[in-house]
Design an enzyme around this catalytic site. Structure first.
Site, PDB file in Angstrom:
ATOM      1  N   GLY A   1       0.835  -1.209   0.000  1.00  0.00           N
ATOM      2  CA  GLY A   1       0.000   0.000   0.000  1.00  0.00           C
ATOM      3  C   GLY A   1       0.860   1.246   0.000  1.00  0.00           C
ATOM      4  O   GLY A   1       0.408   2.322   0.385  1.00  0.00           O
TER       5      GLY A   1
ATOM      6  N   SER B   1       1.832   3.126  -2.294  1.00  0.00           N
ATOM      7  CA  SER B   1       1.632   4.149  -3.336  1.00  0.00           C
ATOM      8  C   SER B   1       0.739   5.291  -2.874  1.00  0.00           C
ATOM      9  O   SER B   1       0.580   6.270  -3.602  1.00  0.00           O
ATOM     10  CB  SER B   1       1.012   3.499  -4.590  1.00  0.00           C
TER      11      SER B   1
ATOM     12  N   GLY C   1      -1.548   7.395   0.643  1.00  0.00           N
ATOM     13  CA  GLY C   1      -1.997   7.561   2.031  1.00  0.00           C
ATOM     14  C   GLY C   1      -0.960   7.219   3.081  1.00  0.00           C
ATOM     15  O   GLY C   1       0.186   7.688   3.037  1.00  0.00           O
TER      16      GLY C   1
ATOM     17  N   ARG D   1      -1.149  -2.225  -5.982  1.00  0.00           N
ATOM     18  CA  ARG D   1      -1.784  -2.913  -7.107  1.00  0.00           C
ATOM     19  C   ARG D   1      -1.540  -2.200  -8.450  1.00  0.00           C
ATOM     20  O   ARG D   1      -1.142  -2.807  -9.428  1.00  0.00           O
ATOM     21  CB  ARG D   1      -3.287  -2.969  -6.808  1.00  0.00           C
TER      22      ARG D   1
ATOM     23  N   SER E   1      -4.115  -2.000  11.352  1.00  0.00           N
ATOM     24  CA  SER E   1      -5.516  -2.318  11.616  1.00  0.00           C
ATOM     25  C   SER E   1      -6.275  -0.995  11.638  1.00  0.00           C
ATOM     26  O   SER E   1      -6.112  -0.183  10.726  1.00  0.00           O
ATOM     27  CB  SER E   1      -5.636  -3.116  12.919  1.00  0.00           C
TER      28      SER E   1
ATOM     29  N   TYR F   1     -15.714  -4.167   7.176  1.00  0.00           N
ATOM     30  CA  TYR F   1     -14.369  -3.620   7.365  1.00  0.00           C
ATOM     31  C   TYR F   1     -13.828  -3.985   8.748  1.00  0.00           C
ATOM     32  O   TYR F   1     -12.704  -4.482   8.892  1.00  0.00           O
ATOM     33  CB  TYR F   1     -14.428  -2.100   7.197  1.00  0.00           C
TER      34      TYR F   1
ATOM     35  N   LYS G   1     -10.479  -6.070  10.056  1.00  0.00           N
ATOM     36  CA  LYS G   1      -9.425  -5.430  10.855  1.00  0.00           C
ATOM     37  C   LYS G   1      -9.269  -6.111  12.228  1.00  0.00           C
ATOM     38  O   LYS G   1      -8.172  -6.105  12.788  1.00  0.00           O
ATOM     39  CB  LYS G   1      -9.721  -3.933  11.010  1.00  0.00           C
TER      40      LYS G   1
HETATM   41  N1  LIG Z   1      -7.702   6.404   6.085  1.00  0.00           N
HETATM   42  C1  LIG Z   1      -8.236   6.034   7.217  1.00  0.00           C
HETATM   43  O1  LIG Z   1      -9.101   6.726   7.789  1.00  0.00           O
HETATM   44  C2  LIG Z   1      -7.778   4.765   7.893  1.00  0.00           C
HETATM   45  C3  LIG Z   1      -8.114   4.572   9.241  1.00  0.00           C
HETATM   46  C4  LIG Z   1      -7.710   3.407   9.873  1.00  0.00           C
HETATM   47  C5  LIG Z   1      -6.990   2.452   9.167  1.00  0.00           C
HETATM   48  N2  LIG Z   1      -6.707   2.674   7.856  1.00  0.00           N
HETATM   49  C6  LIG Z   1      -5.959   1.617   7.167  1.00  0.00           C
HETATM   50  O2  LIG Z   1      -4.752   2.150   6.687  1.00  0.00           O
HETATM   51  C7  LIG Z   1      -4.329   1.426   5.536  1.00  0.00           C
HETATM   52  C8  LIG Z   1      -3.960   2.410   4.446  1.00  0.00           C
HETATM   53  O3  LIG Z   1      -5.130   3.126   4.105  1.00  0.00           O
HETATM   54  P1  LIG Z   1      -5.051   4.573   3.459  1.00  0.00           P
HETATM   55  O4  LIG Z   1      -6.067   5.392   4.154  1.00  0.00           O
HETATM   56  O5  LIG Z   1      -3.660   5.010   3.352  1.00  0.00           O
HETATM   57  O6  LIG Z   1      -5.677   4.222   2.020  1.00  0.00           O
HETATM   58  P2  LIG Z   1      -5.275   4.637   0.534  1.00  0.00           P
HETATM   59  O7  LIG Z   1      -4.688   5.996   0.507  1.00  0.00           O
HETATM   60  O8  LIG Z   1      -6.489   4.350  -0.269  1.00  0.00           O
HETATM   61  O9  LIG Z   1      -4.121   3.580   0.175  1.00  0.00           O
HETATM   62  C9  LIG Z   1      -4.407   2.213   0.063  1.00  0.00           C
HETATM   63  C10 LIG Z   1      -3.205   1.534  -0.533  1.00  0.00           C
HETATM   64  O10 LIG Z   1      -3.451   0.132  -0.561  1.00  0.00           O
HETATM   65  C11 LIG Z   1      -3.215  -0.355  -1.874  1.00  0.00           C
HETATM   66  N3  LIG Z   1      -4.072  -1.514  -2.160  1.00  0.00           N
HETATM   67  C12 LIG Z   1      -5.398  -1.629  -2.004  1.00  0.00           C
HETATM   68  N4  LIG Z   1      -5.816  -2.838  -2.406  1.00  0.00           N
HETATM   69  C13 LIG Z   1      -4.710  -3.501  -2.821  1.00  0.00           C
HETATM   70  C14 LIG Z   1      -4.475  -4.798  -3.348  1.00  0.00           C
HETATM   71  N5  LIG Z   1      -5.473  -5.680  -3.541  1.00  0.00           N
HETATM   72  N6  LIG Z   1      -3.208  -5.152  -3.674  1.00  0.00           N
HETATM   73  C15 LIG Z   1      -2.185  -4.282  -3.496  1.00  0.00           C
HETATM   74  N7  LIG Z   1      -2.352  -3.034  -2.988  1.00  0.00           N
HETATM   75  C16 LIG Z   1      -3.601  -2.655  -2.665  1.00  0.00           C
HETATM   76  C17 LIG Z   1      -3.562   0.829  -2.766  1.00  0.00           C
HETATM   77  O11 LIG Z   1      -3.014   0.655  -4.062  1.00  0.00           O
HETATM   78  P3  LIG Z   1      -4.041   0.565  -5.339  1.00  0.00           P
HETATM   79  O12 LIG Z   1      -4.894   1.798  -5.200  1.00  0.00           O
HETATM   80  O13 LIG Z   1      -3.177   0.536  -6.530  1.00  0.00           O
HETATM   81  O14 LIG Z   1      -4.840  -0.671  -5.120  1.00  0.00           O
HETATM   82  C18 LIG Z   1      -2.919   1.950  -1.977  1.00  0.00           C
HETATM   83  O15 LIG Z   1      -1.528   1.957  -2.186  1.00  0.00           O
HETATM   84  C19 LIG Z   1      -5.476   0.498   5.173  1.00  0.00           C
HETATM   85  O16 LIG Z   1      -5.197  -0.804   5.636  1.00  0.00           O
HETATM   86  C20 LIG Z   1      -6.657   1.088   5.934  1.00  0.00           C
HETATM   87  O17 LIG Z   1      -7.622   0.123   6.246  1.00  0.00           O
HETATM   88  C21 LIG Z   1      -7.061   3.798   7.214  1.00  0.00           C
END
Ligand SMILES: NC(=O)c1ccc[n+]([C@@H]2O[C@H](COP(=O)([O-])OP(=O)(O)OC[C@H]3O[C@@H](n4cnc5c(N)ncnc54)[C@H](OP(=O)(O)O)[C@@H]3O)[C@@H](O)[C@H]2O)c1
Length: 285
Positions: free
Chosen positions: A20, A22, A24, A45, A148, A162, A166
């Site tokens: 992930g 790339s 956030g 991905r 998580s 979700y 987690k």
């Molecule tokens: N943002 C929040 O509020 C929040 C809060 C708590 C926890 N989290 C957790 O933090 C983590 C990062 O989330 P984020 O907010 O940074 O999201 P994000 O900006 O949407 O980034 C998600 C990353 O995961 C990659 N990804 C998703 N599905 C994939 C797959 N099947 N294979 C390979 N890569 C994949 C995406 O690449 P592609 O787009 O190319 O698929 C992207 O690099 C996640 O596990 C999320 O559940 C987020």
């Protein structure tokens, strides 16, 4: 086999693999670990965002490797980690940030939503860990950090699909802490609240009003803040990696005896391992 005690985890000169990476939290973590001297490799991905992330890192003076891979595909994850290890050395730090979200009331979600989120969030975390854990344990070093969520600590309205995925990540990491810690591998679990990333933006229009109301008034954290907490969690070898006070309080409120229970478990496991060694029948890693 003698019990191994690890020296303090060093980020500088380590090879950090970030799923992930790339976008956030993953991208911010790559920047943070790169600034602290790690060689970084990004897995995600889609190639386009990966290329843009590598450019962003380069502008910050960090040369990163990358590989497009779907983390739900066990064999492809193994190939991708082999490829980045070939270029930058064996993985010393793994941060599993790849994930997806799909808020919605239980009765409104499709069966496919549950399957998809377990595939990406749970198996997409498990596979990279399965690929690197044995080598880290053999070397008696390194760090594995899972991502998580607050929704993996308590059940939150609107997050049945979700949150369950987690909770599964949290369950896995609690066992990894117990089993890999004594082998010299730091295991940490980051449980962020809302973070200002593309995922959160995508979620907003899908959240039921109840979910919106529960989160109202809580300003999302920046991904950079979460990334700093991950780097500090690695350096200080923390299990719970909480970027802010509220999540830390939520965790304590959700499990007042968590620490005490694990101290008892660790003591019993250490004693059993010592007895098995004395009897000459300990497994070697
Ligand atoms: N943002 C929040 O509020 C929040 C809060 C708590 C926890 N989290 C957790 O933090 C983590 C990062 O989330 P984020 O907010 O940074 O999201 P994000 O900006 O949407 O980034 C998600 C990353 O995961 C990659 N990804 C998703 N599905 C994939 C797959 N099947 N294979 C390979 N890569 C994949 C995406 O690449 P592609 O787009 O190319 O698929 C992207 O690099 C996640 O596990 C999320 O559940 C987020």
């Amino acid at each position: 086999m003698s019990t191994r005690y690890r020296s303090a985890m060093r980020i500088a000169d380590s090879h950090a693999v970030i799923t992930g990476g790339s976008s956030g939290i993953g991208l911010a973590t790559a920047l943070e670990l790169g600034r602290r001297g790690a060689r970084v490799s990004l897995l995600a991905r889609r190639s386009g965002p990966l290329d843009r992330a590598v450019d962003a890192l380069r502008r910050a003076g960090i040369e990163a490797g990358h590989r497009a891979v779907d983390v739900t595909d066990r064999a492809a994850v193994a190939d991708a980690i082999d490829a980045v290890a070939g270029a930058r050395g064996p993985c010393d730090l793994l941060v599993t940030s790849a994930g997806r979200s799909r808020p919605g009331r239980f009765l409104a979600l499709a069966d496919a939503d549950f399957e998809h989120l377990v595939a990406v969030n749970y198996f997409g975390t498990l596979w990279p860990v399965r690929v690197v854990a044995a080598d880290l344990a053999r070397r008696g070093t390194g760090s594995i950090v899972g991502v998580s969520s607050d929704a993996g600590i308590v059940g939150i309205y609107g997050y049945s699909a979700y949150g369950a995925s987690k909770f599964a990540v949290r369950g896995l990491f609690e066992v990894l802490r117990a089993e890999l810690g004594p082998l010299g591998v730091h295991v940490g679990l980051c449980c962020p609240p809302d973070v200002d990333t593309p995922m959160l933006a995508e979620e907003e229009h899908l959240k039921p009003p109840e979910t919106q109301a529960i989160g109202a008034g809580i300003a999302p954290l920046s991904p950079e803040r979460v990334a700093r907490s991950i780097a500090e969690g690695i350096e200080r070898e923390r299990f719970w990696i909480m970027a802010e006070r509220q999540s830390a309080l939520l965790r304590v409120a959700a499990g007042p005896a968590w620490g005490a229970l694990n101290r008892v478990q660790d003591r019993i496991a250490r004693r059993a391992a010592a007895m098995a060694r004395e009897a000459g029948n300990a497994d070697s890693v």
